[in-house]
Structures are given as C-alpha cells and as structure tokens.
Design an enzyme around this catalytic site. Sequence first.
Site, mmCIF file in Angstrom:
data_model
loop_
_atom_site.group_PDB
_atom_site.id
_atom_site.type_symbol
_atom_site.label_atom_id
_atom_site.label_comp_id
_atom_site.label_asym_id
_atom_site.label_seq_id
_atom_site.Cartn_x
_atom_site.Cartn_y
_atom_site.Cartn_z
ATOM 1 N N ASP A 1 0.821 -1.219 0.000
ATOM 2 C CA ASP A 1 0.000 0.000 0.000
ATOM 3 C C ASP A 1 0.854 1.267 0.000
ATOM 4 O O ASP A 1 0.647 2.149 0.818
ATOM 5 C CB ASP A 1 -0.899 -0.050 1.252
ATOM 6 C CG ASP A 1 -1.910 1.085 1.291
ATOM 7 O OD1 ASP A 1 -2.387 1.493 0.220
ATOM 8 O OD2 ASP A 1 -2.199 1.563 2.403
ATOM 9 N N LYS B 1 -4.230 8.114 6.541
ATOM 10 C CA LYS B 1 -4.208 7.807 7.973
ATOM 11 C C LYS B 1 -3.183 8.643 8.729
ATOM 12 O O LYS B 1 -2.945 8.429 9.916
ATOM 13 C CB LYS B 1 -3.950 6.317 8.195
ATOM 14 C CG LYS B 1 -5.081 5.437 7.658
ATOM 15 C CD LYS B 1 -4.997 4.005 8.112
ATOM 16 C CE LYS B 1 -6.061 3.169 7.435
ATOM 17 N NZ LYS B 1 -5.836 2.986 5.970
ATOM 18 N N TRP C 1 -0.453 4.260 12.767
ATOM 19 C CA TRP C 1 -0.331 4.313 11.304
ATOM 20 C C TRP C 1 -1.099 5.508 10.812
ATOM 21 O O TRP C 1 -2.296 5.564 10.989
ATOM 22 C CB TRP C 1 -0.879 3.020 10.686
ATOM 23 C CG TRP C 1 -0.514 2.882 9.242
ATOM 24 C CD1 TRP C 1 -1.341 3.049 8.168
ATOM 25 C CD2 TRP C 1 0.775 2.552 8.718
ATOM 26 N NE1 TRP C 1 -0.638 2.844 7.002
ATOM 27 C CE2 TRP C 1 0.659 2.541 7.318
ATOM 28 C CE3 TRP C 1 2.022 2.280 9.301
ATOM 29 C CZ2 TRP C 1 1.748 2.263 6.477
ATOM 30 C CZ3 TRP C 1 3.094 2.002 8.474
ATOM 31 C CH2 TRP C 1 2.937 1.990 7.077
ATOM 32 N N ASN D 1 -0.711 -5.322 13.656
ATOM 33 C CA ASN D 1 -1.342 -4.273 12.847
ATOM 34 C C ASN D 1 -2.844 -4.505 12.963
ATOM 35 O O ASN D 1 -3.342 -5.516 12.472
ATOM 36 C CB ASN D 1 -0.928 -4.394 11.381
ATOM 37 C CG ASN D 1 0.550 -4.099 11.156
ATOM 38 O OD1 ASN D 1 1.261 -3.698 12.069
ATOM 39 N ND2 ASN D 1 1.005 -4.307 9.935
ATOM 40 N N GLU E 1 3.156 -8.071 7.633
ATOM 41 C CA GLU E 1 1.891 -8.688 7.231
ATOM 42 C C GLU E 1 2.023 -9.802 6.205
ATOM 43 O O GLU E 1 1.340 -9.795 5.173
ATOM 44 C CB GLU E 1 0.927 -7.615 6.712
ATOM 45 C CG GLU E 1 0.570 -6.591 7.754
ATOM 46 C CD GLU E 1 -0.675 -5.791 7.412
ATOM 47 O OE1 GLU E 1 -1.046 -5.748 6.242
ATOM 48 O OE2 GLU E 1 -1.276 -5.228 8.340
ATOM 49 N N GLU F 1 0.737 -0.975 13.953
ATOM 50 C CA GLU F 1 -0.206 -0.171 13.171
ATOM 51 C C GLU F 1 -1.561 -0.151 13.861
ATOM 52 O O GLU F 1 -2.030 -1.183 14.348
ATOM 53 C CB GLU F 1 -0.397 -0.732 11.750
ATOM 54 C CG GLU F 1 0.797 -0.560 10.844
ATOM 55 C CD GLU F 1 0.585 -1.083 9.430
ATOM 56 O OE1 GLU F 1 -0.586 -1.166 8.993
ATOM 57 O OE2 GLU F 1 1.583 -1.407 8.786
ATOM 58 N N TYR G 1 -11.228 -0.791 9.414
ATOM 59 C CA TYR G 1 -11.588 -1.818 8.433
ATOM 60 C C TYR G 1 -12.581 -2.815 9.018
ATOM 61 O O TYR G 1 -13.305 -3.487 8.287
ATOM 62 C CB TYR G 1 -10.341 -2.578 7.951
ATOM 63 C CG TYR G 1 -9.374 -1.751 7.138
ATOM 64 C CD1 TYR G 1 -9.798 -1.093 5.986
ATOM 65 C CD2 TYR G 1 -8.047 -1.625 7.514
ATOM 66 C CE1 TYR G 1 -8.916 -0.338 5.238
ATOM 67 C CE2 TYR G 1 -7.155 -0.876 6.767
ATOM 68 C CZ TYR G 1 -7.600 -0.223 5.633
ATOM 69 O OH TYR G 1 -6.726 0.521 4.895
ATOM 70 N N TYR H 1 -6.951 -2.821 12.978
ATOM 71 C CA TYR H 1 -7.810 -1.701 12.552
ATOM 72 C C TYR H 1 -9.246 -1.882 13.031
ATOM 73 O O TYR H 1 -10.183 -1.645 12.280
ATOM 74 C CB TYR H 1 -7.731 -1.560 11.031
ATOM 75 C CG TYR H 1 -6.367 -1.071 10.576
ATOM 76 C CD1 TYR H 1 -6.087 0.290 10.531
ATOM 77 C CD2 TYR H 1 -5.358 -1.964 10.227
ATOM 78 C CE1 TYR H 1 -4.841 0.761 10.129
ATOM 79 C CE2 TYR H 1 -4.109 -1.507 9.829
ATOM 80 C CZ TYR H 1 -3.861 -0.146 9.781
ATOM 81 O OH TYR H 1 -2.624 0.308 9.390
HETATM 82 C C1 GCB Z 1 -1.538 -2.311 6.628
HETATM 83 C C2 GCB Z 1 -0.247 -2.213 5.912
HETATM 84 C C3 GCB Z 1 0.095 -0.800 5.510
HETATM 85 C C4 GCB Z 1 -1.153 -0.092 4.992
HETATM 86 C C5 GCB Z 1 -2.176 -0.063 6.099
HETATM 87 C C6 GCB Z 1 -3.494 0.608 5.693
HETATM 88 O O1 GCB Z 1 -1.841 -3.230 7.310
HETATM 89 O O2 GCB Z 1 0.817 -2.785 6.630
HETATM 90 O O3 GCB Z 1 1.116 -0.816 4.553
HETATM 91 O O4 GCB Z 1 -0.881 1.189 4.516
HETATM 92 O O5 GCB Z 1 -2.477 -1.350 6.503
HETATM 93 O O6 GCB Z 1 -3.616 1.808 5.854
HETATM 94 O O7 GCB Z 1 -4.371 -0.084 5.195
#
Ligand code: GCB
Length: 618
Positions: free
Chosen positions: A178, A589, A570, A485, A431, A525, A491, A487
Amino acid sequence: MQKFHAKARKKMMKTSLLYPVNSTSRRFSSLDGMWRFQFDPESAGVAANWAGGLPDSVTMPVPASFCDFFTDKDSREYTGDFWYETDFFVPGEWQGCELNIRFGSVTHRARVFVNGTEVVSHEGGFLPFLAPVTDVVNYNGMNKLVVLANNELNEYMLPAGTTGVLSNGKKMSAPYFDFYNYAGIHRPVKLVVTPKESIVDYTVSYRLDGADAFVDYTVETSGSSPVAVELYDAEGAKVAESAGAAGTLTVKDAHLWNVHASYLYKIVIRIVDGDKVVDEYYEKIGIRTFEVKNQRFLLNGKSVYLRGFGKHEDADIRGRGLDLATVKRDFECMKWIGANCFRTSHYPYADEVYQMADEEGFLIIDEVPAVGFMESTMNFLAANQGNGKKVGWFEKETTPQLLVNHKQALREMITRDKNHACVVAWSILNEPQCTSEGTEAYFKEVFDYAHELDVQKRPRTYAIVMMSLPNTSKGWQFSDFLSLNRYYGWYVMGGYQMCDAEVGFRKELDGWQAIAGDRPLIFTEYGADTLPSEHKLPSVMWSQEYQDEYLEMNHRVFDSYDFIQGELVWNFADFQTTEGIMRANGNKKGVFTRQRQPKDAAFVFKARWESLPLDYKG
Ligand code: GCB
C-alpha cells in the site's frame, strides 16, 4: 526487461557499506545533481549501447523519484527499464587508491556502467551498494557514469507485486503493498576513495557494569596490517583505546545514550604501519543496551514504553527521494508530539535518517522490505490485483528465490545499520500470509539468519496482519516481541459499530495475552483514514472527529493490558499509494498531512504521549 543478474565480482572482497567520510586517508565527493534520464520501454538500450551515452535524454535530479516530476500519466506510471547518466572528473592524485561509487539506493534494481564497462548490478531498491571503478576510470580526466534501472515488480522480490500489460501495450506494476511504487535513484551517489588496504567494516556491542561500560569491537580490513581503535567523548577527550582487530574499550563513568537524551562518542579506527596511518575511519556511536525481559522493553536496564509511528519515506514532488529538509521537519514534528520510536515501514530508510535518530535519541524498529507476501484478493485493496487463490505464500515456486532475496536484504540491512544506537529491533516481515504450512520453515530461516548476523542479538519481530490470530498464525512463535497491525473501528466494525469493535478487539487481545509468555506486545499499526478538510458533529468516518474517537477507543484498550508496551500509530503522515476506490489520492491515515502539518489527532497524541511516563506500565 534487460537482464539483471548479480555479476560475479572481479575481486571477492566483501563490499563495505560504511557511510563515507573524509579523513587523513579517505576522500569522497558527491555526484548528486542534475543528471540525464531516458525511458527504455522496449528494453533496447543495452543492445543500442546506451551505456556509452543516452541518445535522447531529459534532465533529472538525483536523488529523487522520477515519477512526480512529469505532467503526463504515462510517464508517472512508467514501468520498465529506465536510464540515468552523468559525467564526473577523477583527479590524477587518486591513482593508486581504491575507487568505488556508492549508491545509497536505486529502486528496485540497477546495472552500472562506467565509460561503457559494466561494473556492478544490484537487486533491491532500499539499500546501498558499491560499484568498483578503480580500473575503469580515466585519471585526471572526465568519466561517463550510466545507470540502467528497472522498477518492475514480481513475486520473488522485496517488496512483492506483479507487472501486467495494459491494452495499449504499456507495462504496469501492480504492487501487493500500500505505497506508491516510486522509482529512481533515491539516495545520494558518492565517489568514495580509500587506500588499497582499508577498513571494510566494524561492529560494536555493549556491556554495562555499574557506572562503567565495555565496548566490544571487531574490525574487518582488506589487509593484514595492525589495527588501533580509540574512543573520544562528546567534548573530544580520549576516553579509551585498544589495539587489535578485536578487543574491548573500557569506558569509566560511561555517559549512556538514552531516549531524547542522546550522547554520542566518536570511535576512531586506524590501520597502522609503524608510525604511518594507512587508513582511518570514524563514526559516532552511542553506548546503550536494549533487551526484552518479563514482557518489558529494557533500555539500559530500565523499562521504556514505545510511542510513535509507522512512517514512510514519502513527500510531494520528490516521492521517495532523500530530502534532508523533510527528514528534519519529521524529527521536529515527532519531538513536538512526544514520540520516542518509529518503525521504518516498509523498508530500510536512508542512512541519514538513522544518523538523525542517533542524534535525537529516537528508537528505531528497522524493517526489511518484506511486504506484500500475501496471496489474496486483498492485494492490495485495488480491484485489479490478486487472483483470489488461497495459496500459501511460502509454498510457491517463487519461494526459494524469494528466500535468497530476503536473506540478501537482511544481510545488507544489518551490515549497514548494526552500529546505530537508535536501532533497537529488527522487523523481519510486514503482514505476511502466515497461516499455511510453509510458514514455519521460512520464518525459522530468516529469523535465525537475523540473529546470526547481529552481534548485539537485538530482538526480532514481524508485523502480524488482521485475521492472523494466536491459534491460526504459525509465525508469532519466532518473534521476540509481538507486533500487531490492527484496525478495529476502521476496516473492521467502523463508524456506529465502534462499541462492537472494542468488544472484538478485547477478545482478540485476551487470546494474545494467554500465549505471549515473556513477550511484550506492541501495535505496529492502528489508524483511521482522515481527510483534513472534513469536520462532522457527531462524527462520521473520514472526519477529523472520527479519527479522535477511534484513537480514544484504541488507547482505552491499550491502557487496560499490562503486556501492551507500545503504540506506533499508522501513519506519521499521509502518503501516496496506487490510485483506487479505497484511497483518496493516497492513504490518509496520517496524524500529519503529507505537508507535515498537524491534523486534530496530533493534539490528542501530544496530550497523551507527553503525560505518559517513559516507563509507563514499567
Ligand atoms: C496495513 C499495511 C500498511 C497499509 C495499512 C493501511 O496493514 O501494513 O502498509 O498502509 O495497513 O492503511 O491499510
């Protein structure tokens, strides 16, 4: 693509990744500036002898990514071979020395020609390499330096992706990661002049004993003359010395390097021949120890709670090219907000970033570019990527070559960065798909290799992807500390489902707590995309208010688990990615905008991080 193969070196001497210095025996000169540049979509340049000079070039600054200078899309998105060219003068008095051109990085691979002769090729876009040019340059005359580079992606390189062809016949890279696939000569280029017999490498490690410290060192040279080592304090007074290519410097009342309280000694290494100094190298080093114990990170024996960021080397116009002004601004923002740590996601950064972290007292988790190791429809969120097949990443026909490249990147990263006080841990992957059978064999190999390469035996980790859980992940057992990591609230169960996100998050963490043993856990993250233009009361996703609420929930969860010993949000700043429906002109982000101005969340972090003691939960 023209052939890019690791050329057998004429001399089997180990390449020196030491940062160039001027000394009594050494010289370097910068080759940075305005070079010439040409795309080679047909890969015809080698056969047409472009190594002797580019037929139809445009100007191009070095260091920088080429992508964002252009005003047409085809050039920005260009995938394939591209060439750089410059001329340089070599003074006659350098005859009899060893001459190398040091490239800080060329993304993703390069072949280097000097005066028409190929001198080196290198795979990997984020670490330095040397082109040996002693025997091919004109002394007291001009020389032509030409670089053939390539930015195609494949599944056995770091970082991983694929390269496709559009209906108009143009190649197009499809990253499994990404961040934008920036390419070019990204870091400084230097002509480095050393004596025939020279210092190739040195390694330090530390032992503390009450107020005193022992600096154990080894020095590698290209000859057999004796070695002498001295240590000077920050005021320039000599505090220790030792003779021999391996030994110990004893430092009475040592001034230790610490978070936000950097103290750097200067190590001076000489090859001597009687009274004569054959070669002299010096560098600043910080005395400190770092270890993981009883679910804690111990810096000089004292607990430290990590707070800071996952970052990128990314900025307007220059892309991923080193820009010291941006580096400086980033450190000022990180100091202002009360951070003490960052991960070099998702690749090793420029040498100059580590030097700055040494000076400013920041902790670095140094990451190799092992990102995109995941075969799924999520590669990486863009609709055109990934084939949906659920195949274990480490059981593919590409795995053996991937392992070779991964080990090469680890070797180069640890060789380059091992003496930096700021580097306290290695991140071996980001990841990866790590639930299938092949994971264990692959992980064992790379984690063991990192340990073998690092005299300081720094803790190793990897960033564990969502859905990879204590009972499904086959990788976490290799980590000295756990890095997640996550979210929850972005997400997973975002917006009005925030309360469910918190429940799910806690449930998962209970699972990690049960298996962690002595390992602390950090978040490498967590974050929410936020447009600086958007305000909304009550909040909605993408608004600044939502980012604050998301963070509040996450921090409440972190604060209720003792084994959580760090939070790296992140991301430090918004950054460019491939375009797609999941990204609003890049990943948003950032706690700071891409121009390094604070979003509202920056003030949330400043209040929190400044109030948490250094040894929070210690
Ligand atoms: C992740 C990745 C990172 C992405 C991030 C995102 O898990 O490691 O490279 O930029 O999520 O913002 O989705």
